[in-house]
Enzyme design. Structure first.
Site, PDB file in Angstrom:
ATOM      1  N   GLY A 122       0.742  -1.144   0.075  1.00  0.00           N
ATOM      2  CA  GLY A 122      -0.038  -0.085  -0.125  1.00  0.00           C
ATOM      3  C   GLY A 122       0.897   1.075   0.020  1.00  0.00           C
ATOM      4  CB  CYS A 123       0.466   4.486  -0.830  1.00  0.00           C
ATOM      5  SG  CYS A 123      -1.175   4.682  -0.806  1.00  0.00           S
ATOM      6  N   GLY A 124       1.658   5.403   1.986  1.00  0.00           N
ATOM      7  CA  GLY A 124       1.392   6.163   3.137  1.00  0.00           C
ATOM      8  C   GLY A 124       1.889   5.197   4.431  1.00  0.00           C
ATOM      9  CB  CYS A 126      -0.030   1.231   4.755  1.00  0.00           C
ATOM     10  SG  CYS A 126       1.221   1.065   3.723  1.00  0.00           S
TER      11      CYS A 126
END
Length: 274
Positions: A122-124, A126
């Site tokens: 995923g991104c950020g 996470c």
């Protein structure tokens, strides 16, 4: 611990303070006249541990050994200065390479942590590991008395006197250590607020100063990351010139870190302990 400075043509003194601000030309609107202003210096710093690249950041080019010591402690890469065996600095135009040798235990822990982070998707922010990094488990400190209010009187003026670099160039945060008598013992400045505190922590550790005595001041916003650094470095009292967030206060109380805010025109406010 040994520190070597490489690149003979650009050899600042080991752990030297930041160079004087650079004089930069400018022109005011509507005027053909050229003037000069002193501006704060910055450089790119790349840090490797036992040959493994860890971070690249912009810092003020001074007290880099102290910064590396503090960064290593407050980012949980080592548990003490005895796990840092060697710091080798290589200076280049507008950049510096720091090759740090650490203990096998610390290096294997670092590599294991990096492998765990690489497994998230995923991104950020996470994944479990990423959240644990943002909200880590920290050791609770032994409670320590808050400094007497007299030691906080005229604090902003005393900080201004101690910030020699900022007085000439501006654009710099500071972290300062005041001893049990309320006198300034150390002042570290940097373009980054995290960097300034890391430099101060590194200097305190290197000097063998018990930071649970006296108090530490940051001129910047008191974010949660600064609380993490303060607790890991086992500071006793953190004083901020900017108001903390609610979460920052919760973490300070939870970990028995004294947290004090000194507003511009109001008496100092003790947020932790309540």
């Amino acid at each position: 611990m040994v520190c070597r400075i490489e690149q003979a043509d650009q050899q600042p003194e080991a752990n030297a303070p930041a160079p004087a601000p650079q004089s930069v030309a400018y022109r005011e609107y509507g005027s053909p006249q050229e003037a000069h202003a002193p501006l704060a210096a910055e450089t790119a710093l790349a840090i490797t541990y036992n040959g493994l690249s860890q971070a690249v950041m912009m810092v003020s080019p001074g007290n880099l050994e102290d910064f590396i010591r503090g960064f290593s402690i407050t980012n949980d890469i080592v548990t003490g200065l005895d796990e840092i065996y060697d710091i080798r600095l290589s200076h280049f135009p507008q950049a510096c390479q720091a090759d740090v040798q650490i203990s096998s235990r610390a290096f294997w822990a670092l590599k294991d942590h990096r492998r765990q982070l690489a497994g998230t998707s995923g991104c950020g922010l996470c994944g479990v590991e990423a959240l644990e990094q943002a909200l880590p488990q920290l050791q609770v400190l032994e409670p320590t008395p808050v400094p007497p209010v007299e030691h906080l009187q005229g604090l902003r003026e005393r900080i201004e006197q101690a910030q020699l670099m900022a007085r000439s160039s501006g654009a710099l945060h500071a972290a300062l250590y005041f001893d049990e008598q309320g006198e300034v013992r150390l002042c570290q400045e940097d373009i980054g607020r995290h960097n300034a505190l890391d430099k101060l922590i590194g200097a305190l550790l290197h000097a063998g100063i018990d930071a649970r005595l006296g108090f530490t001041v940051v001129t910047s916003r008191c974010s949660l990351e600064l609380i993490h650094k303060a607790v890991r470095a086992r500071l006793g009292t953190l004083v901020s010139l900017s108001a903390p967030t609610a979460l920052t206060v919760q973490w300070a109380n939870k970990h028995h870190l004294n947290l004090i805010h000194v507003p511009h025109r109001s008496p100092p406010r003790i947020y932790s302990p309540v």
